[in-house]
Design a protein around this motif. Structure first.
Motif, mmCIF file in Angstrom:
data_model
loop_
_atom_site.group_PDB
_atom_site.id
_atom_site.type_symbol
_atom_site.label_atom_id
_atom_site.label_comp_id
_atom_site.label_asym_id
_atom_site.label_seq_id
_atom_site.Cartn_x
_atom_site.Cartn_y
_atom_site.Cartn_z
ATOM 1 N N THR A 273 142.414 28.621 83.161
ATOM 2 C CA THR A 273 141.581 29.265 82.151
ATOM 3 C C THR A 273 142.236 29.212 80.777
ATOM 4 O OG1 THR A 273 140.677 30.738 83.830
ATOM 5 C CG2 THR A 273 140.371 31.391 81.551
ATOM 6 N N LYS A 274 143.529 29.457 80.732
ATOM 7 C CA LYS A 274 144.235 29.421 79.446
ATOM 8 C C LYS A 274 144.277 28.010 78.867
ATOM 9 C CE LYS A 274 146.076 32.179 77.335
ATOM 10 N NZ LYS A 274 145.528 32.891 76.171
ATOM 11 N N VAL A 275 144.265 26.989 79.717
ATOM 12 C CA VAL A 275 144.266 25.610 79.220
ATOM 13 C C VAL A 275 142.923 25.279 78.569
ATOM 14 C CG1 VAL A 275 144.276 23.195 79.943
ATOM 15 C CG2 VAL A 275 146.025 24.752 80.791
ATOM 16 N N TYR A 276 141.829 25.646 79.244
ATOM 17 C CA TYR A 276 140.503 25.289 78.745
ATOM 18 C C TYR A 276 139.952 26.280 77.725
ATOM 19 C CZ TYR A 276 140.475 21.693 82.281
ATOM 20 O OH TYR A 276 140.780 20.591 83.022
ATOM 21 N N TYR A 277 140.403 27.523 77.772
ATOM 22 C CA TYR A 277 139.945 28.552 76.841
ATOM 23 C C TYR A 277 141.158 29.270 76.249
ATOM 24 C CZ TYR A 277 135.586 27.776 79.341
ATOM 25 O OH TYR A 277 134.489 27.197 79.912
ATOM 26 N N PRO A 278 141.865 28.632 75.341
ATOM 27 C CA PRO A 278 143.084 29.248 74.795
ATOM 28 C C PRO A 278 142.825 30.511 73.984
ATOM 29 C CG PRO A 278 142.598 27.184 73.675
ATOM 30 C CD PRO A 278 141.622 27.322 74.784
ATOM 31 N N ASP A 279 141.577 30.729 73.550
ATOM 32 C CA ASP A 279 141.272 31.926 72.771
ATOM 33 C C ASP A 279 140.821 33.099 73.642
ATOM 34 O OD1 ASP A 279 138.958 30.611 73.492
ATOM 35 O OD2 ASP A 279 137.870 31.161 71.673
ATOM 36 N N LEU A 280 140.908 32.963 74.951
ATOM 37 C CA LEU A 280 140.549 34.045 75.868
ATOM 38 C C LEU A 280 141.482 35.230 75.625
ATOM 39 C CD1 LEU A 280 138.650 34.607 78.326
ATOM 40 C CD2 LEU A 280 140.595 34.040 79.760
ATOM 41 N N PRO A 281 140.925 36.430 75.480
ATOM 42 C CA PRO A 281 141.776 37.598 75.199
ATOM 43 C C PRO A 281 142.779 37.864 76.331
ATOM 44 C CG PRO A 281 139.451 38.137 74.913
ATOM 45 C CD PRO A 281 139.519 36.773 75.513
ATOM 46 N N GLU A 282 143.993 38.177 75.924
ATOM 47 C CA GLU A 282 145.048 38.476 76.899
ATOM 48 C C GLU A 282 144.699 39.715 77.721
ATOM 49 O OE1 GLU A 282 147.973 36.771 77.503
ATOM 50 O OE2 GLU A 282 147.229 35.218 76.162
ATOM 51 N N ASP A 283 144.018 40.673 77.106
ATOM 52 C CA ASP A 283 143.658 41.899 77.824
ATOM 53 C C ASP A 283 142.756 41.617 79.021
ATOM 54 O OD1 ASP A 283 145.149 43.394 76.093
ATOM 55 O OD2 ASP A 283 143.436 44.054 74.866
ATOM 56 N N ALA A 284 141.869 40.649 78.886
ATOM 57 C CA ALA A 284 140.982 40.290 80.000
ATOM 58 C C ALA A 284 141.797 39.726 81.163
ATOM 59 C CB ALA A 284 139.942 39.284 79.542
ATOM 60 N N ILE A 285 142.752 38.895 80.850
ATOM 61 C CA ILE A 285 143.601 38.306 81.899
ATOM 62 C C ILE A 285 144.437 39.388 82.568
ATOM 63 C CG2 ILE A 285 145.546 36.758 82.310
ATOM 64 C CD1 ILE A 285 144.354 34.959 80.117
ATOM 65 N N TYR A 286 145.025 40.271 81.767
ATOM 66 C CA TYR A 286 145.850 41.344 82.328
ATOM 67 C C TYR A 286 145.030 42.282 83.201
ATOM 68 C CZ TYR A 286 149.586 39.880 79.192
ATOM 69 O OH TYR A 286 150.550 39.160 78.547
ATOM 70 N N THR A 287 143.781 42.508 82.837
ATOM 71 C CA THR A 287 142.920 43.377 83.640
ATOM 72 C C THR A 287 142.642 42.759 85.008
ATOM 73 O OG1 THR A 287 141.892 44.270 81.648
ATOM 74 C CG2 THR A 287 140.693 44.540 83.710
ATOM 75 N N VAL A 288 142.308 41.487 85.025
ATOM 76 C CA VAL A 288 142.021 40.802 86.295
ATOM 77 C C VAL A 288 143.275 40.740 87.163
ATOM 78 C CG1 VAL A 288 141.376 38.595 87.333
ATOM 79 C CG2 VAL A 288 140.100 39.477 85.386
ATOM 80 N N VAL A 289 144.379 40.327 86.570
ATOM 81 C CA VAL A 289 145.625 40.213 87.327
ATOM 82 C C VAL A 289 146.084 41.585 87.816
ATOM 83 C CG1 VAL A 289 148.067 39.611 87.148
ATOM 84 C CG2 VAL A 289 146.334 38.078 86.220
ATOM 85 N N GLY A 290 145.953 42.599 86.977
ATOM 86 C CA GLY A 290 146.342 43.955 87.379
ATOM 87 C C GLY A 290 145.519 44.476 88.543
ATOM 88 N N ALA A 291 144.211 44.210 88.510
ATOM 89 C CA ALA A 291 143.348 44.647 89.608
ATOM 90 C C ALA A 291 143.738 43.959 90.914
ATOM 91 C CB ALA A 291 141.894 44.359 89.272
ATOM 92 N N LEU A 292 144.001 42.668 90.853
ATOM 93 C CA LEU A 292 144.389 41.956 92.073
ATOM 94 C C LEU A 292 145.776 42.368 92.562
ATOM 95 C CD1 LEU A 292 142.854 38.495 91.317
ATOM 96 C CD2 LEU A 292 142.148 40.101 93.061
#
Length: 78
Positions: A27-46
């Motif tokens: 996701t970071k490769v194809y969408y480098p402008d993706l907010p870090e908070d969104a990634i941290y939320t998904v990873v934190g939930a998992l």
């Protein structure tokens, strides 16, 4: 040797975390402008899911140990 069904292997905590890591990297490769908070939320939930499953496994092992211990104590008393 323990051969588990394929579906059970798909629910493996290591497998889930490997998939998440690959998805985040891709996701970071194809969408480098993706907010870090969104990634941290998904990873934190998992990671929370993995922690809860680990606690459930630990509780099951402790219950199994306690049952065996009580069985051995009651057999020794006879």
């Amino acid at each position: 040797m323990d051969i588990r069904p394929f579906v059970e292997r798909l629910k493996s905590r290591k497998f889930i975390m490997a998939l998440v890591a690959a998805a985040v990297a891709g996701t970071k490769v194809y969408y480098p402008d993706l907010p870090e908070d969104a990634i941290y939320t998904v990873v934190g939930a998992l990671m929370g899911y993995v922690a809860v499953e680990g606690a459930v496994d630990a509780a099951a092992q402790l219950a199994k140990w306690a049952a065996e211990r009580n069985k051995n104590i009651s057999n020794d008393a006879k």
